[in-house]
Design an enzyme around this catalytic site. Structure first.
Site, PDB file in Angstrom:
ATOM      1  N   ASP A   1       0.858  -1.189   0.000  1.00  0.00           N
ATOM      2  CA  ASP A   1       0.000   0.000   0.000  1.00  0.00           C
ATOM      3  C   ASP A   1       0.895   1.240   0.000  1.00  0.00           C
ATOM      4  OD1 ASP A   1      -1.713   2.209   1.057  1.00  0.00           O
ATOM      5  OD2 ASP A   1      -3.194   0.602   1.186  1.00  0.00           O
ATOM      6  N   ILE A   2       0.694   2.131  -0.964  1.00  0.00           N
ATOM      7  CA  ILE A   2       1.499   3.355  -1.029  1.00  0.00           C
ATOM      8  C   ILE A   2       1.108   4.272   0.125  1.00  0.00           C
ATOM      9  CG2 ILE A   2       2.094   5.375  -2.420  1.00  0.00           C
ATOM     10  CD1 ILE A   2       1.463   3.744  -4.913  1.00  0.00           C
TER      11      ILE A   2
ATOM     12  N   GLU B   1      -4.511   2.534  -4.479  1.00  0.00           N
ATOM     13  CA  GLU B   1      -3.052   2.548  -4.370  1.00  0.00           C
ATOM     14  C   GLU B   1      -2.506   1.242  -3.819  1.00  0.00           C
ATOM     15  OE1 GLU B   1      -4.624   4.662  -0.619  1.00  0.00           O
ATOM     16  OE2 GLU B   1      -5.227   4.344  -2.703  1.00  0.00           O
TER      17      GLU B   1
END
Length: 360
Positions: free
Chosen positions: A231-232, A274
């Site tokens: 996960d960004i 994301e």
């Protein structure tokens, strides 16, 4: 022959007629072989079948000592498609037109190369160990663009005489180029249906299908299966501060870094927003942790280029889980990786957390 001897004249005429008949039969057999090959080229249904037809079947059918296929692959479409195919012989993939220009220059027609001239071309077009002494170099052209070349080689120096006609070879090159373009277009459509258009990794739909296959194989053959959730971090802030085009570039470049970190057989997909998910078949915990950390560090150190020419930094949080021995569904593995990435974000972000370390 005595010109006044009628019998000798008749014998000579019969010999010439027999020679013409044999040449006509040989040309008819050659035409039949080319016609059969063209029919098979038009009917191919996969890139694997097409490559094997040009490089293996052609060599056998036409009694060649060597056959090579060069294909221009500047966008790396073929590099992504071909490694997974069980081909007997693979084509040579070119990053640029340079090699093709060396072979053909500005002339876009079949070149017949024999001994005594252009021997450097033979060395360039074939493995020197093949011992090729004469060759036909066929340019593959579609819509006016040179997309590759097909090479037929023989140890017989007289097989491809420069004075011979190239009508059959020119037609074969045209049909082969059409078949190659058709297979490339089919591959593009196939990839479009299973690839995320922004990042270039697989989409959620493909992942859902492939993950069930990997789960089934891992359970049946009892090999380890690792799952990474990535996960960004603070992605909304990137969009808010730099704009959505910059956020899209971060997503695209993170997808590229993930793909560069994986082996053939591993699977990466954009799971949503994301989030990315990675499956690592036949990978133990230590190996999976190494992959996770490699991706995390590559993202941390990368200067992400934005559309306006600036740069932005980004990091990812990674959750890692191993398929439990008692698992009855793939969902159990996915949920474990999801809990691990949640713990990674809650404990400070930009780190890898394994399911064993995350609270239930």
């Amino acid at each position: 022959m005595n010109p006044s001897d009628p019998h000798a004249q008749v014998q000579e005429l019969r010999r010439q007629l027999q020679s013409l008949l044999e040449a006509a039969k040989a040309n008819e057999r050659k035409l039949d072989r080319f016609d059969a090959l063209e029919r098979r080229l038009v009917a191919v249904s996969s890139m694997e079948e097409l490559v094997n037809l040009l490089l293996v079947d052609c060599r056998e059918d036409f009694q060649l000592d060597a056959a090579e296929l060069w294909l221009l692959d500047q966008d790396e479409e073929l590099r992504r498609a071909l490694p997974a195919l069980p081909m007997i012989k693979a084509p040579k993939l070119l990053d640029s037109h340079a090699g093709l220009k060396d072979l053909f220059g500005t002339v876009r027609t079949t070149r017949l190369v024999g001994p005594g001239h252009s021997e450097a071309l033979l060395a360039q077009a074939f493995d020197p160990q093949a011992g090729v002494r004469s060759a036909a170099l066929l340019p593959l052209i579609r819509q006016g663009l040179l997309i590759g070349s097909l090479h037929f080689g023989s140890r017989d120096p007289q097989r491809y005489d420069a004075a011979s006609g190239t009508k059959f070879l020119d037609r074969l090159a045209a049909i082969a180029a059409i078949a190659i373009e058709s297979m490339l277009n089919r591959e593009r459509l196939r990839r479009a249906g299973m690839t995320d258009g922004l990042t270039g990794v697989h989409n959620r739909r493909y992942f859902d299908h492939r993950s069930l296959i990997e789960f089934s194989q891992a359970v049946r053959h009892r090999y380890p299966l690792a799952c990474l959730f990535l996960d960004i971090d603070h992605f909304k802030s990137i969009n808010d501060r730099h704009g959505h085009p910059a956020g899209d570039e971060v997503l695209r470049q993170v997808g590229g870094l993930i793909l560069r970190s994986l082996r053939t057989g591993d699977l990466a997909a954009r799971y949503g927003g994301e989030e990315f998910v990675v499956l690592l078949p036949r990978t133990d915990l230590a190996g999976a942790r190494e992959v996770a950390e490699r991706i995390r560090l590559m993202v941390q150190e990368a200067p992400f280029i934005t559309p306006d020419g600036g740069t932005v930094s980004a990091t990812v949080s990674v959750g890692l889980a191993m398929l439990p021995a008692e698992a009855t569904s793939f969902g159990e593995l996915l949920q474990a990786a999801d809990r691990a990435v949640y713990q990674a974000k809650r404990s400070g972000r930009n780190r890898t957390v394994t399911h064993e370390d995350a609270p239930a």
